[in-house]
Design an enzyme around this catalytic site. Sequence first.
Site, PDB file in Angstrom:
ATOM      1  CB  CYS A 134      59.374  92.403  77.071  1.00 43.79           C
ATOM      2  SG  CYS A 134      57.978  92.441  78.374  1.00 43.79           S
TER       3      CYS A 134
ATOM      4  CG  HIS B 282      59.272  89.075  74.531  1.00 41.96           C
ATOM      5  ND1 HIS B 282      59.425  88.629  75.599  1.00 41.96           N
ATOM      6  CD2 HIS B 282      58.114  90.015  74.694  1.00 41.96           C
ATOM      7  CE1 HIS B 282      58.627  89.118  76.367  1.00 41.96           C
ATOM      8  NE2 HIS B 282      57.765  90.176  75.891  1.00 41.96           N
TER       9      HIS B 282
ATOM     10  CG  ASN C 269      55.631  88.800  78.719  1.00 41.23           C
ATOM     11  OD1 ASN C 269      56.715  88.659  79.091  1.00 41.23           O
ATOM     12  ND2 ASN C 269      55.041  89.822  78.363  1.00 41.23           N
TER      13      ASN C 269
END
Length: 331
Positions: A116, A256, A286
């Site tokens: 990520c 994020h 996500n």
Amino acid sequence: MSKITAAITAVGKYLPDYILTNKELATLVETNDDWITSRTGIKERRILKEPNQGTSFMAVRAAKDLLEKSNIDAKEIDMVIVATATPDMPVASTAVFTATEIGATNAFAYDLQAACSSFLYGMSTAASYIESGRYKKVLLIGADKMSSIIDYTDRATCIIFGDGAGAVLFEPNSDGMGLQDEYLRSDGSGREFLKIEAGGSILPASEDTLKNGQHFVHQEGKTVFKFAVSNMADVAEKMLTRNQLTNDDISWLVPHQANKRIIEATAKRVNIDAVKVMMNIHKYGNTTSATLPLLLADYEHLLKKGDNLIFAAFGGGFTWGAIYLKWAYNS
């Protein structure tokens, strides 16, 4: 002579049409909308459902969106980086194929993988190439087809992830805009807590690994959550402290999109008001490498030249970091 910095000068995005809602997920696993929303902030996510379409399909479309909006000829691009945890295939680079598909025939390309944190690390890489003076236009794309590695009987992961792609163009700037500072970290002791067990060189694909579901993402949610909250907040605070910035100096926090509670904890740590926190997790979930550029694409119309942006991310491996960037243009 003014110092050359690397500024973002254009953005683009792509999201699949299919919307997977919490209500539909409740037909696949034991869950419900309230349970998912209260724990993650996610209401829906996009899924690339069509057969034979992988990460490059989305990367190409995000890149084309950027090129069309900015009226740039793909042949002007010197370099293409695709930040992704879900490449089309092993060995053959997704970025190389993407560059060819968009007509960037004068560019070289490669993939970058840091889970990520991939796009955040990619920002550092792209900026370094620009600041070196060797290249004038570096296209950085964050794209992931997370649905390809998710077990939709595993409640711990299937509620979180979605598919999508975002792209940014880095170019030289002599007005003090662009990337100002970065702090990137990693800790390999964390790789056991968020991983895909099989399909790599340690445990190649076999009949047993397929039968055991070892090609799907597995995470120990509580451990990952604890590390993410602590580390994202730490690095975001570090960016403010060492650049002598107050919360009033920050125009936007660009975090994020892993979990709404992680985002809120990071914002609280650096005392940034919720109205200055970019958030679209409720719409997309996500999307791993795509979360940061998708935020920029969604909020581009609100950004003004000179705005101070703090990016923060955390990913499997473990990888994490923060970047301080001054926005370079008015929409």
